[in-house]
Scaffold this motif. Structure first.
Motif, PDB file in Angstrom:
ATOM      1  N   PHE A 120       0.865  -1.175   0.000  1.00 30.99           N
ATOM      2  CA  PHE A 120       0.000   0.000   0.000  1.00 30.99           C
ATOM      3  C   PHE A 120       0.902   1.226   0.000  1.00 30.99           C
ATOM      4  O   PHE A 120       1.915   1.247   0.714  1.00 30.99           O
ATOM      5  N   PHE A 121       0.541   2.244  -0.756  1.00 23.43           N
ATOM      6  CA  PHE A 121       1.472   3.371  -0.898  1.00 23.43           C
ATOM      7  C   PHE A 121       0.737   4.690  -1.067  1.00 23.43           C
ATOM      8  O   PHE A 121      -0.408   4.746  -1.523  1.00 23.43           O
ATOM      9  N   PHE A 122       1.448   5.747  -0.678  1.00 27.82           N
ATOM     10  CA  PHE A 122       1.014   7.120  -0.909  1.00 27.82           C
ATOM     11  C   PHE A 122       2.161   7.834  -1.588  1.00 27.82           C
ATOM     12  O   PHE A 122       3.268   7.934  -1.042  1.00 27.82           O
ATOM     13  N   ALA A 123       1.913   8.326  -2.816  1.00 29.65           N
ATOM     14  CA  ALA A 123       2.966   8.973  -3.594  1.00 29.65           C
ATOM     15  C   ALA A 123       2.419  10.256  -4.192  1.00 29.65           C
ATOM     16  O   ALA A 123       1.580  10.220  -5.090  1.00 29.65           O
ATOM     17  N   GLY A 124       2.862  11.385  -3.689  1.00 32.68           N
ATOM     18  CA  GLY A 124       2.408  12.665  -4.207  1.00 32.68           C
ATOM     19  C   GLY A 124       0.919  12.855  -4.003  1.00 32.68           C
ATOM     20  O   GLY A 124       0.449  12.947  -2.865  1.00 32.68           O
ATOM     21  N   GLU A 125       0.158  12.871  -5.089  1.00 30.39           N
ATOM     22  CA  GLU A 125      -1.283  13.053  -5.019  1.00 30.39           C
ATOM     23  C   GLU A 125      -2.020  11.750  -5.318  1.00 30.39           C
ATOM     24  O   GLU A 125      -3.175  11.762  -5.729  1.00 30.39           O
ATOM     25  N   ALA A 126      -1.357  10.612  -5.114  1.00 30.51           N
ATOM     26  CA  ALA A 126      -1.949   9.318  -5.436  1.00 30.51           C
ATOM     27  C   ALA A 126      -1.876   8.377  -4.241  1.00 30.51           C
ATOM     28  O   ALA A 126      -0.865   8.309  -3.531  1.00 30.51           O
ATOM     29  N   LEU A 127      -2.947   7.646  -4.028  1.00 32.00           N
ATOM     30  CA  LEU A 127      -3.038   6.631  -2.981  1.00 32.00           C
ATOM     31  C   LEU A 127      -3.355   5.310  -3.673  1.00 32.00           C
ATOM     32  O   LEU A 127      -4.302   5.240  -4.483  1.00 32.00           O
ATOM     33  N   GLY A 128      -2.579   4.256  -3.376  1.00 29.48           N
ATOM     34  CA  GLY A 128      -2.799   3.037  -4.131  1.00 29.48           C
ATOM     35  C   GLY A 128      -2.382   1.763  -3.440  1.00 29.48           C
ATOM     36  O   GLY A 128      -1.848   1.762  -2.322  1.00 29.48           O
ATOM     37  N   TRP A 129      -2.664   0.669  -4.134  1.00 30.47           N
ATOM     38  CA  TRP A 129      -2.306  -0.689  -3.692  1.00 30.47           C
ATOM     39  C   TRP A 129      -1.839  -1.481  -4.897  1.00 30.47           C
ATOM     40  O   TRP A 129      -2.356  -1.313  -6.008  1.00 30.47           O
ATOM     41  N   ARG A 130      -0.830  -2.308  -4.708  1.00 35.51           N
ATOM     42  CA  ARG A 130      -0.451  -3.277  -5.729  1.00 35.51           C
ATOM     43  C   ARG A 130      -0.174  -4.618  -5.062  1.00 35.51           C
ATOM     44  O   ARG A 130       0.362  -4.669  -3.938  1.00 35.51           O
ATOM     45  N   GLY A 131      -0.543  -5.674  -5.740  1.00 36.13           N
ATOM     46  CA  GLY A 131      -0.373  -6.997  -5.173  1.00 36.13           C
ATOM     47  C   GLY A 131       0.085  -7.998  -6.220  1.00 36.13           C
ATOM     48  O   GLY A 131      -0.332  -7.943  -7.380  1.00 36.13           O
ATOM     49  N   LEU A 132       0.955  -8.908  -5.799  1.00 35.85           N
ATOM     50  CA  LEU A 132       1.475  -9.963  -6.661  1.00 35.85           C
ATOM     51  C   LEU A 132       0.683 -11.242  -6.412  1.00 35.85           C
ATOM     52  O   LEU A 132       0.517 -11.660  -5.269  1.00 35.85           O
ATOM     53  N   ARG A 133       0.209 -11.860  -7.482  1.00 37.76           N
ATOM     54  CA  ARG A 133      -0.570 -13.085  -7.359  1.00 37.76           C
ATOM     55  C   ARG A 133       0.010 -14.146  -8.286  1.00 37.76           C
ATOM     56  O   ARG A 133       0.257 -13.888  -9.463  1.00 37.76           O
ATOM     57  N   SER A 134       0.228 -15.320  -7.735  1.00 36.94           N
ATOM     58  CA  SER A 134       0.704 -16.477  -8.504  1.00 36.94           C
ATOM     59  C   SER A 134       2.026 -16.205  -9.214  1.00 36.94           C
ATOM     60  O   SER A 134       2.311 -16.833 -10.249  1.00 36.94           O
ATOM     61  N   ASP A 135       2.831 -15.296  -8.690  1.00 33.71           N
ATOM     62  CA  ASP A 135       4.158 -14.946  -9.205  1.00 33.71           C
ATOM     63  C   ASP A 135       4.156 -14.292 -10.579  1.00 33.71           C
ATOM     64  O   ASP A 135       5.157 -13.690 -10.986  1.00 33.71           O
ATOM     65  N   THR A 136       3.075 -14.363 -11.328  1.00 30.56           N
ATOM     66  CA  THR A 136       3.066 -13.832 -12.682  1.00 30.56           C
ATOM     67  C   THR A 136       1.948 -12.813 -12.926  1.00 30.56           C
ATOM     68  O   THR A 136       1.800 -12.314 -14.042  1.00 30.56           O
ATOM     69  N   TRP A 137       1.149 -12.514 -11.916  1.00 30.61           N
ATOM     70  CA  TRP A 137       0.093 -11.512 -12.040  1.00 30.61           C
ATOM     71  C   TRP A 137       0.360 -10.357 -11.072  1.00 30.61           C
ATOM     72  O   TRP A 137       0.533 -10.576  -9.876  1.00 30.61           O
ATOM     73  N   LEU A 138       0.414  -9.150 -11.590  1.00 31.75           N
ATOM     74  CA  LEU A 138       0.504  -7.961 -10.748  1.00 31.75           C
ATOM     75  C   LEU A 138      -0.761  -7.136 -10.952  1.00 31.75           C
ATOM     76  O   LEU A 138      -1.091  -6.740 -12.075  1.00 31.75           O
ATOM     77  N   LEU A 139      -1.476  -6.889  -9.867  1.00 30.30           N
ATOM     78  CA  LEU A 139      -2.692  -6.091  -9.908  1.00 30.30           C
ATOM     79  C   LEU A 139      -2.447  -4.784  -9.165  1.00 30.30           C
ATOM     80  O   LEU A 139      -1.731  -4.761  -8.160  1.00 30.30           O
ATOM     81  N   GLU A 140      -3.054  -3.706  -9.641  1.00 33.70           N
ATOM     82  CA  GLU A 140      -2.818  -2.399  -9.033  1.00 33.70           C
ATOM     83  C   GLU A 140      -4.064  -1.534  -9.143  1.00 33.70           C
ATOM     84  O   GLU A 140      -4.760  -1.549 -10.163  1.00 33.70           O
ATOM     85  N   ALA A 141      -4.329  -0.786  -8.088  1.00 34.17           N
ATOM     86  CA  ALA A 141      -5.427   0.173  -8.069  1.00 34.17           C
ATOM     87  C   ALA A 141      -4.915   1.472  -7.461  1.00 34.17           C
ATOM     88  O   ALA A 141      -4.299   1.447  -6.385  1.00 34.17           O
ATOM     89  N   ILE A 142      -5.180   2.608  -8.127  1.00 35.17           N
ATOM     90  CA  ILE A 142      -4.680   3.905  -7.681  1.00 35.17           C
ATOM     91  C   ILE A 142      -5.782   4.945  -7.790  1.00 35.17           C
ATOM     92  O   ILE A 142      -6.465   5.029  -8.815  1.00 35.17           O
ATOM     93  N   VAL A 143      -5.954   5.718  -6.742  1.00 38.77           N
ATOM     94  CA  VAL A 143      -6.826   6.885  -6.770  1.00 38.77           C
ATOM     95  C   VAL A 143      -5.919   8.107  -6.777  1.00 38.77           C
ATOM     96  O   VAL A 143      -5.104   8.292  -5.872  1.00 38.77           O
ATOM     97  N   GLY A 144      -6.049   8.931  -7.800  1.00 38.60           N
ATOM     98  CA  GLY A 144      -5.160  10.073  -7.945  1.00 38.60           C
ATOM     99  C   GLY A 144      -5.912  11.346  -8.284  1.00 38.60           C
ATOM    100  O   GLY A 144      -7.143  11.372  -8.363  1.00 38.60           O
ATOM    101  N   PHE A 145      -5.155  12.395  -8.526  1.00 35.37           N
ATOM    102  CA  PHE A 145      -5.705  13.717  -8.800  1.00 35.37           C
ATOM    103  C   PHE A 145      -5.211  14.184 -10.150  1.00 35.37           C
ATOM    104  O   PHE A 145      -4.002  14.221 -10.405  1.00 35.37           O
ATOM    105  N   GLU A 146      -6.150  14.509 -11.041  1.00 32.54           N
ATOM    106  CA  GLU A 146      -5.819  15.032 -12.356  1.00 32.54           C
ATOM    107  C   GLU A 146      -5.847  16.561 -12.313  1.00 32.54           C
ATOM    108  O   GLU A 146      -6.864  17.161 -11.973  1.00 32.54           O
TER     109      GLU A 146
END
Length: 275
Positions: A85-111
Motif C-alpha cells: 500500500f502506498f502514498f505517492a504525491g497526489e496518489a493513494l494506491g495498492w499493488r499486489g502480486l498473485r501467482s508470481d506472474t500476475w501484478l494487480l494495481e489500483a490507484i486513486v489520484g488527482f488530475e
C-alpha cells in the motif's frame, strides 16, 4: 532527437553505476520492474523514499512547446507479504502480486487539468481551463514467467474528464530482482469521446473566444507509445532513475487545431533517498 538523447543519457548512467549495483547485496522487490517504486527491500512493514527529478516535456497534450519542470519523487509504502500500500504525491494506491506472474494495481489520484497559461505562446488563449478532478486507475500485468522478463499490460483510467485504456507489451533488461536495471514497453492508447474532446476538442463557445474552428472528436484509437525506464542503486540508500517517453498521435488528433504537434515526448532523470 530528444528521445534518442535521453535514451543515450540513461544508458550512459547505467554503465557508470554498474559496478556499485553489482557489488550491492541483492534485495528482492515485489516485482523486479524499474518502472515500479519499491523501497521495502523485501521486508514487511513501513518504508519511505524521498527525492527529486527534473523532466523536459511537452507543455500540455499536443503542444509543440517544451520546457523543464522539477518533480518530487518517492513514496510512503507499507508492505505485507505480496501486497504494498502506498502514498505517492497526489496518489493513494495498492499493488499486489498473485501467482508470481500476475501484478494487480489500483490507484486513486488527482488530475490537474489544463490551464490557458500552460502555453507561453498563447496557443490556448480562449479555450479556458479544463476541470481538475479525481481519477481511478486499474492495472493488470501478466508476466510470461516468474522472472518478469516479458509481460503484457492492461490499464483503465477513469475520471471526471473521461476514460482512457492502455494495452501494451514490455521487456525487462538486467538480471537483478531488486527493481534495478531497465525496461522497455510499447503501448496502444484508446480514449472515449469525452476525454478526446476535453483535451483536443473545441466547442462553440471556445471557438468564438479563441478563433479556432469548432472541432468535435469521437472516441477510439488515440496513439501508439514507447516507454523506457531505468533505475539503479548508487549505494544502499541512494537510487538514480530515468525515463524516456514518446507518444505518436493518431490522425484524428493531429487534425485538431489544439494539437500543434503530432507527438508528445518526455525525458526525465532524478534521485531518491531511501530511509
Amino acid at each position: 532527437m530528444k528521445k534518442v538523447t535521453g535514451l543515450l543519457l540513461a544508458l550512459s548512467i547505467q554503465g557508470l553505476c554498474l559496478h556499485t549495483a553489482i557489488a550491492q547485496e541483492q534485495k528482492a522487490a515485489l516485482v523486479p520492474l524499474p518502472s515500479l517504486d519499491d523501497f521495502t527491500m523485501g521486508k514487511d512493514g513501513w518504508s519511505f523514499g524521498l527525492g527529486l527529478g527534473v523532466e523536459y516535456e511537452s507543455a500540455y497534450e499536443g503542444s509543440d512547446e517544451f520546457g523543464f519542470e522539477p518533480q518530487p519523487a518517492g513514496a510512503v509504502q507499507w508492505r505485507s507479504g505480496d501486497d504494498i500500500f502506498f502514498f505517492a504525491g497526489e496518489a493513494l494506491g495498492w499493488r499486489g502480486l498473485r501467482s508470481d506472474t500476475w501484478l494487480l494495481e489500483a490507484i486513486v489520484g488527482f488530475e490537474e487539468g489544463r490551464e490557458e497559461s500552460d502555453s507561453d505562446d498563447g496557443r490556448l488563449d480562449g479555450l479556458g481551463d479544463t476541470d481538475e478532478g479525481v481519477e481511478l486507475a486499474l492495472q493488470a500485468r501478466r508476466a510470461f514467467d516468474a522472472d518478469w522478463r516479458y509481460w503484457l499490460d492492461g490499464r483503465i483510467v477513469t475520471g471526471e474528464n473521461g476514460n482512457l485504456g492502455i494495452f501494451g507489451v514490455g521487456r525487462r533488461f538486467g538480471e537483478r530482482t531488486d527493481g534495478s536495471g531497465s525496461e522497455f514497453s510499447i503501448v496502444a492508447v484508446f480514449h472515449d469521446s469525452e476525454l478526446a474532446n476535453t483535451e483536443f476538442g473545441v466547442d462553440a463557445a471556445q471557438a468564438a473566444a479563441s478563433g479556432l474552428p469548432e472541432t468535435n472528436l469521437s472516441g477510439g484509437f488515440r496513439s501508439i507509445g514507447a516507454h523506457y525506464n531505468y533505475r539503479n542503486y548508487i549505494n544502499d540508500n541512494w537510487q538514480i532513475f530515468g525515463e524516456v517517453l514518446y507518444e505518436r498521435y493518431s490522425g484524428d488528433i493531429t487534425d485538431s487545431p489544439v494539437a500543434r504537434s503530432d507527438y508528445e515526448a518526455e525525458v526525465g532523470i532524478g534521485f531518491i533517498y531511501i530511509f
